[in-house]
Design an enzyme around this catalytic site. Structure first.
Site, short mmCIF file in Angstrom:
data_model
loop_
_atom_site.label_atom_id
_atom_site.label_comp_id
_atom_site.label_asym_id
_atom_site.label_seq_id
_atom_site.Cartn_x
_atom_site.Cartn_y
_atom_site.Cartn_z
N LYS A 32 0.76 -1.11 -0.04
CA LYS A 32 0.43 -0.09 -0.21
C LYS A 32 0.94 0.94 -0.13
O LYS A 32 1.72 1.26 0.81
CB LYS A 32 -0.82 0.33 1.27
CG LYS A 32 -1.62 1.38 0.84
CD LYS A 32 -2.60 1.31 2.02
CE LYS A 32 -2.16 1.96 3.92
NZ LYS A 32 -1.95 2.80 3.80
N ASP A 59 -3.45 4.59 -1.23
CA ASP A 59 -4.44 4.25 -0.16
C ASP A 59 -4.30 6.20 -0.63
O ASP A 59 -3.83 7.09 0.50
CB ASP A 59 -4.03 4.35 0.70
CG ASP A 59 -4.79 4.60 2.10
OD1 ASP A 59 -5.70 4.89 1.67
OD2 ASP A 59 -4.30 4.09 3.59
N LYS A 61 -7.70 7.79 0.40
CA LYS A 61 -9.13 8.09 0.87
C LYS A 61 -10.05 9.35 0.66
O LYS A 61 -9.92 10.21 0.67
CB LYS A 61 -8.19 8.21 2.36
CG LYS A 61 -7.86 7.29 3.11
CD LYS A 61 -7.75 7.77 4.75
CE LYS A 61 -7.97 5.97 4.81
NZ LYS A 61 -6.70 5.32 5.26
N ASP A 64 -14.37 14.47 -2.15
CA ASP A 64 -15.31 15.16 -3.01
C ASP A 64 -16.42 14.96 -4.02
O ASP A 64 -17.06 13.87 -3.67
CB ASP A 64 -14.05 15.12 -3.68
CG ASP A 64 -13.27 16.66 -3.97
OD1 ASP A 64 -14.80 17.43 -3.78
OD2 ASP A 64 -12.18 16.93 -4.71
N THR A 114 -9.90 2.72 11.80
CA THR A 114 -9.76 2.12 12.63
C THR A 114 -9.03 2.54 14.01
O THR A 114 -8.87 2.13 14.99
CB THR A 114 -8.70 0.46 12.40
OG1 THR A 114 -7.64 1.12 11.61
CG2 THR A 114 -9.21 0.03 10.91
N ARG A 205 3.03 -0.98 10.50
CA ARG A 205 4.01 -0.99 11.89
C ARG A 205 4.83 -1.93 12.00
O ARG A 205 6.17 -1.79 12.99
CB ARG A 205 4.44 0.42 12.92
CG ARG A 205 4.08 1.57 12.65
CD ARG A 205 2.87 3.02 13.40
NE ARG A 205 1.38 2.59 13.31
CZ ARG A 205 0.79 3.73 13.61
NH1 ARG A 205 1.59 4.40 14.16
NH2 ARG A 205 -0.33 2.96 13.53
O1 LIG Z 1 -7.33 3.07 4.23
C1 LIG Z 1 -6.20 1.93 5.22
O2 LIG Z 1 -5.55 1.60 4.94
C2 LIG Z 1 -6.18 2.68 6.64
C3 LIG Z 1 -7.68 2.63 7.03
C4 LIG Z 1 -8.04 2.83 8.71
O3 LIG Z 1 -8.96 3.08 8.38
N1 LIG Z 1 -7.47 2.70 9.21
C5 LIG Z 1 -6.12 2.35 8.73
O4 LIG Z 1 -5.33 2.55 9.70
N2 LIG Z 1 -5.26 2.76 7.32
C6 LIG Z 1 -3.94 2.37 6.62
O5 LIG Z 1 -3.73 1.24 7.42
C7 LIG Z 1 -2.72 1.17 7.75
C8 LIG Z 1 -2.26 0.69 9.40
O6 LIG Z 1 -0.85 1.22 9.22
P1 LIG Z 1 -0.18 0.31 11.15
O7 LIG Z 1 -0.79 1.36 11.81
O8 LIG Z 1 1.05 1.31 10.91
O9 LIG Z 1 -0.39 -0.73 10.77
C9 LIG Z 1 -2.04 2.94 7.62
O10 LIG Z 1 -1.26 3.26 6.28
C10 LIG Z 1 -3.44 3.61 7.87
O11 LIG Z 1 -3.48 4.85 6.70
#
Ligand SMILES: O=C(O)c1cc(=O)[nH]c(=O)n1[C@@H]1O[C@H](COP(=O)(O)O)[C@@H](O)[C@H]1O
Length: 228
Positions: A32, A59, A61, A64, A114, A205
């Site tokens: 991603k 990604d 998001k 608009d 999330t 992470r």
């Molecule tokens: O759209 C996303 O990817 C996304 C949606 C969501 O609800 N929560 C979320 O954490 N993400 C993405 O998923 C990844 C999670 O990263 P970690 O928390 O480091 O595992 C990040 O790049 C967030 O931008």
């Protein structure tokens, strides 16, 4: 099984992202790329990864007016990526579906981030519970033509129950046992997420910040093998 883990390349530079991709080698099949890298050569990186046969998730998001999303997504199809995020709004999703035309780009609707818990939902003046809001937004997005949903794997069982096996359910907020939650609120382990019905997991992470990212990814695959 390897295509069920999408590594989030949330890194400071494209060089760092390329180094991580090289380190993961054949172990990493899906990536991603987010807006942190877009102005720094992220789109060109996405194209290179597509050329190397990787699954690529852009990604962005998007949220608009529909016509602007449509034009933006039409441009984004030039990358050749496989997945794109758009917030779960009817006009935005319809615009995105129109814009992707007959390309293979799949539109994923972000339902409830999330990093939100019940308090965050309430702070927006929304009276729904988190799962009800996820369901409401998922229904709107799927009716508007989305191919799949982004939600926590905590909601995956109710989403599968309501919408069946067809929609992609892609779940961030994944934390292997013992890893730090950070800013994520609705977290689930990799094996639980798959057991709950997730199609694929987005993991940042726990892989990128690990002492051995390749070791961390391999360990996640081993955990998932146990669920197969
Ligand atoms: O759209 C996303 O990817 C996304 C949606 C969501 O609800 N929560 C979320 O954490 N993400 C993405 O998923 C990844 C999670 O990263 P970690 O928390 O480091 O595992 C990040 O790049 C967030 O931008």
């Amino acid at each position: 099984m390897k295509d069920k883990v999408i590594t989030a390349l949330d890194l400071t530079t494209v060089e760092e992202a390329e180094a991580l991709v090289a380190l993961l080698g054949d172990e990493g099949v899906a990536y991603k790329i987010g807006y942190q890298l877009f102005p720094l050569g992220g789109y060109a990186l996405a194209r290179r990864l597509v050329e190397r046969g990787k699954q690529v998730f852009i990604d962005a998001k998007l949220l608009d007016i529909g016509s602007t999303v449509e034009k933006g997504v039409r441009s984004l199809t030039k990358i050749g990526a496989h997945l794109l995020t758009v917030h779960a709004d009817g006009d935005a999703i319809r615009g995105a579906v129109e814009g992707r035309g007959d390309s293979h780009l799949k539109i994923l609707a972000v339902t409830v981030l999330t990093s939100w818990d019940q308090e965050a939902v309430t702070s927006h003046g929304i009276t729904d519970s988190v799962p009800d809001l996820v369901l409401r937004r998922a229904e709107l997005a799927l009716k508007s033509g989305a191919d799949g949903l982004i939600a926590s794997a905590q909601e995956a069982p109710v989403l599968r129950e309501r919408f069946g096996s067809e929609p992609l359910i892609i779940t961030p907020g994944i934390r292997p046992a013992g890893s730090a939650a950070g800013d994520q609120k609705r977290i689930v382990t990799p094996s639980e997420a798959i057991a709950n019905g997730a199609s694929a997991l987005v993991i940042g992470r726990p892989i990128t910040a690990a002492e051995s990212p390749r070791g961390a990814l391999t360990k996640i695959y081993e955990e998932l093998e146990g669920t197969a």
